[in-house]
Enzyme design. Structure first.
Site, short mmCIF file in Angstrom:
data_model
loop_
_atom_site.label_atom_id
_atom_site.label_comp_id
_atom_site.label_asym_id
_atom_site.label_seq_id
_atom_site.Cartn_x
_atom_site.Cartn_y
_atom_site.Cartn_z
N GLU A 1 0.88 -1.16 0.00
CA GLU A 1 0.00 0.00 0.00
C GLU A 1 0.92 1.22 0.00
O GLU A 1 1.79 1.30 0.88
CB GLU A 1 -0.79 -0.02 1.32
CG GLU A 1 -2.25 0.19 1.19
CD GLU A 1 -2.90 0.08 2.55
OE1 GLU A 1 -3.56 1.03 2.96
OE2 GLU A 1 -2.72 -0.98 3.22
N ARG B 1 5.27 -13.72 9.77
CA ARG B 1 5.99 -12.50 9.41
C ARG B 1 7.39 -12.50 10.00
O ARG B 1 7.68 -13.22 10.96
CB ARG B 1 5.22 -11.26 9.86
CG ARG B 1 5.01 -11.15 11.35
CD ARG B 1 3.94 -10.12 11.71
NE ARG B 1 4.28 -8.79 11.25
CZ ARG B 1 3.60 -8.12 10.32
NH1 ARG B 1 2.54 -8.67 9.77
NH2 ARG B 1 3.93 -6.92 9.97
N LYS C 1 4.19 0.80 10.66
CA LYS C 1 4.34 2.05 9.89
C LYS C 1 4.00 3.26 10.74
O LYS C 1 4.64 4.30 10.64
CB LYS C 1 3.40 2.03 8.69
CG LYS C 1 3.88 1.20 7.53
CD LYS C 1 2.87 1.28 6.40
CE LYS C 1 3.12 0.18 5.39
NZ LYS C 1 2.02 0.05 4.43
P1 ATP Z 1 -0.43 -1.78 6.70
O1 ATP Z 1 -0.86 -2.00 8.10
O2 ATP Z 1 -0.28 -0.34 6.33
O3 ATP Z 1 -1.18 -2.59 5.69
P2 ATP Z 1 1.76 -3.51 6.02
O4 ATP Z 1 3.08 -3.65 6.72
O5 ATP Z 1 0.89 -4.69 5.87
O6 ATP Z 1 1.06 -2.31 6.73
P3 ATP Z 1 1.66 -3.30 3.17
O7 ATP Z 1 2.16 -2.21 2.29
O8 ATP Z 1 0.22 -3.65 3.12
O9 ATP Z 1 2.08 -2.88 4.63
O10 ATP Z 1 2.56 -4.60 3.01
C1 ATP Z 1 2.90 -5.15 1.78
C2 ATP Z 1 3.22 -6.60 1.96
O11 ATP Z 1 4.30 -6.78 2.86
C3 ATP Z 1 2.04 -7.36 2.53
O12 ATP Z 1 1.84 -8.51 1.73
C4 ATP Z 1 2.49 -7.73 3.92
O13 ATP Z 1 1.95 -8.96 4.32
C5 ATP Z 1 4.00 -7.82 3.78
N1 ATP Z 1 4.67 -7.59 5.05
C6 ATP Z 1 4.57 -6.50 5.85
N2 ATP Z 1 5.29 -6.67 6.97
C7 ATP Z 1 5.87 -7.89 6.91
C8 ATP Z 1 6.74 -8.67 7.78
N3 ATP Z 1 7.15 -8.19 8.95
N4 ATP Z 1 7.14 -9.89 7.36
C9 ATP Z 1 6.75 -10.37 6.18
N5 ATP Z 1 5.93 -9.71 5.32
C10 ATP Z 1 5.49 -8.49 5.67
MG MG Z 2 -1.12 -4.49 4.64
#
Ligand code: ATP
Ligand code: MG
Length: 601
Positions: free
Chosen positions: A63, A305, A315
């Site tokens: 996002e 994760r 974030k």
């Molecule tokens: P938000 O709460 O804003 O959605 P987010 O960390 O999920 O935060 P995104 O931009 O939606 O941010 O994440 C993009 C991708 O990165 C998603 O598929 C998410 O699952 C993955 N991702 C985010 N943090 C981790 C992590 N700590 N380990 C593995 N994958 C991650």
């Molecule tokens: Mg997300």
């Protein structure tokens, strides 16, 4: 037979449950024949190009509402890595369904971060399917399709427009121990629902007045299945679609459709989406039944994760660190953002190695921050040229210099290999004169037990130079040591026949006062003193490390005059350093310490 070194073993990807799933699907030909049922002109027809090839497709769907961090690196390496390993394609998709949050700044930063990590959404290096296809997508391109899918669900009796207040909706949802209750709007006719949905779309209703919901089961033990919201009203301009829409799809509705339209085969996400999987499956199967999508459809797989100790990856909290000026921006070298890690000097190879070594499984866990430093050393040990630097300098005066060499201005040329195991990298040249900068803590007036460096009466070698004998020190008016005094032991220069005649227990690094370059040295440490700074709702600001950044006015050897921003070195005895990619110039050198030579914690 020799066993593989740790390095070789790491280079071979170990199996994990996702690789096994992909291999099973490739062996079964699950995705061998695919075509779409959409009508010409649909996003579906050009979203992903021809799909009648047995390739796997993965996607990384950020996002654009913040900077990518080390957790995202895990997702990037996993998705792009799987596609590359199995001759597939990985899509980079901006999940821009929320009109209010996206910013172009983040879009650029995300593209840059993915490229920096070594991955590419251009097909030449990403599956090689035809040479010119760019696999960069935007969820907002599918708004038309999503809207039609919503109407199709209404017409089939699978969705209704709910006009309860948000409070009523929340109260009727129930919780883990209580079933929800049906909305009074749930029994509306298809025609009525369609009319109200069109009124939503037509801008007749204000924000929050109604939502489109799937009609599933308000008593489901899985709360995600209690009539999830599909569309909400938001009178907001979208960066891509402008004012075309005043209703926007919810993430849970949009995401499976995005995957399906792009022909994604394996939709990989983190474990918190596990409870969403029944919904993901229901939605795509229903849209296939209604003829809007075709089987075989994508499947969702969840993994744990990446959590790294001493790091936060929320974030919101990272933004707080920036906004409250606790750090110097998103690219502060202490930040776990990819721009921060990059500026600190961590290499993409090291970050990828960390992600691979952290493994991919369903069992969560914590990866020690030290693993990142270990990965960095594994990457740079064989690559980084060596150099000498003095971080916390005190002057060393060689009091018999003029007498021994006939002139106070005499300088003795010294040489050192650029890399001890790589003679092809050549040699560094510098010289020793009557004064040198040495580390303040390489001298002790009264040595502790086991201290073998400079103290009155003791001999040490100046690395690549001569053996000296300490005779004392000078102090300023406040009693602080202002210079260390020593005499040169004649005929002991490194590389000469006399070098071994005098045995010493200590060798110290130094740079010549006459030819060293002043440099700003930035020494970074963990941002937090607690391994899990925000675990269990803890106030992460309470464990900020007050010593996470120290800046010293040091000196580096003259061979570093040509260092370019982002060049990495091993400063002997001190660790790995990088010329700061923003602030370093030839006139004002700035080096960041990336990591020490070994873990000190
Ligand atoms: P938000 O709460 O804003 O959605 P987010 O960390 O999920 O935060 P995104 O931009 O939606 O941010 O994440 C993009 C991708 O990165 C998603 O598929 C998410 O699952 C993955 N991702 C985010 N943090 C981790 C992590 N700590 N380990 C593995 N994958 C991650
Ligand atoms: Mg997300």
């Amino acid at each position: 037979m020799t066993s593989p070194t740790a390095h070789e073993a790491d280079a071979r990807p170990s199996s994990n449950f996702l690789r096994q799933i992909v291999e099973r699907d490739l062996a079964d030909g699950t995705y061998a024949q695919r075509h779409f049922a959409g009508t010409p002109g649909d996003a579906a027809h050009h979203a992903a190009g021809p799909l009648d090839v047995a390739k796997i497709r993965t996607r990384f769907p950020p996002e654009p509402n913040g900077y990518l961090h080390i957790g995202h690196a895990k997702s990037i390496t996993l998705n792009f890595g799987l596609a590359a390993e199995y001759g597939g394609v990985c899509h980079l998709r901006f999940d821009d369904t929320n009109p209010e949050k996206e910013e172009q700044e983040y879009v650029e930063a995300i593209l840059d971060a993915v490229r920096w990590l070594g991955f590419d959404w251009q097909s030449q290096v990403n599956g090689g399917d035809g040479g010119t296809t760019s696999h960069l997508y935007h969820a907002s391109h599918y708004f038309d399709f999503m809207y039609r899918a919503a109407e199709a669900l209404i017409e089939a009796g699978h969705a209704y427009v709910d006009e309860q207040t948000p409070e009523q909706m929340r109260a009727h949802r129930g919780d883990f121990s209580h079933a929800g209750t049906d909305s009074p709007f749930r029994s509306r006719t298809c025609a009525e629902n369609l009319a109200r949905f069109r009124a939503m779309r037509g801008g007749e209703l204000p924000d929050g007045a109604a939502v489109l919901r799937a009609k599933l089961d308000m008593a489901s033990p899985n709360i995600n299945l209690r009539d999830p919201a599909l569309y909400r009203i938001k009178h907001a301009e979208h960066h891509n679609t402008g004012n075309t829409w005043c209703i926007y799809p919810m993430y849970a509705f949009a995401h499976p459709i995005e995957d399906a339209l792009e022909g994604i085969t394996h939709s990989i996400c983190t474990l918190e989406f596990e409870d969403q999987r029944p919904w993901y499956d229901w939605l795509l199967d229903t849209l296939c039944t209604l003829g809007l999508l075709a089987q075989p459809r994508p499947h969702q797989y969840e993994f744990a994760r990446l959590n790294v100790t001493y790091v936060i990856t929320s974030k919101r909290k990272l933004r707080q660190l920036v906004d409250e000026r606790i750090v110097d921006g998103w690219d502060d070298p202490r930040m776990p953002t990819l721009v921060g890690l990059r500026r600190r000097g961590y290499t993409p190879e090291a970050v990828r190695l960390l992600c691979e070594r952290a493994g991919t499984s369903k069992a969560g866990g914590w990866t020690d921050y030290a693993s990142l430093d270990i990965a960095l050393r594994d990457d740079l040990e064989g690559k980084a040229p060596r150099a000498m630097a003095v971080i916390n300098p005190v002057k060393l005066k060689l009091t018999n210099w003029a007498e021994l060499f006939g002139s106070a201005d005499f300088t003795e040329p010294c040489h050192a290999p650029a890399h001890p195991q790589r003679p092809e990298l050549g040699a560094r040249a510098f010289s020793l004169g009557k004064q040198a900068w040495i580390e303040r803590d390489d001298f002790a007036e009264v040595p502790a037990k086991g201290f073998f460096r400079l103290f009155p009466g003791n001999r040490v070698r100046l690395k690549y130079g001569m053996v000296i004998e300490c005779t004392g020190c000078e102090k300023d008016a406040d009693g602080n040591i202002s210079a260390v005094l020593a005499t040169v032991v004649p005929d002991t220069k490194s590389g000469t026949p006399g070098a071994d005649a005098v045995k010493v227990k200590g060798t110290i690094t130094w740079v010549g006062v006459h030819d060293a370059l002043p440099a700003e040295l930035r020494l970074f440490d963990r941002l937090f003193t607690e391994a899990q700074p925000d675990a269990g709702g803890k106030d992460f600001l309470a464990s900020l490390n007050p010593n996470s950044k120290k800046v010293t006015a040091g000196f580096v050897e003259p061979s570093l005059a040509n260092a370019q921003p982002d060049d990495k070195f091993q400063f002997e005895r001190h660790g790995y350093f990088v010329a700061d990619r923003i602030d370093h110039t030839a006139g004002k050198p700035v080096f960041n310490r990336i990591a020490g030579l070994k873990d000190s914690k």
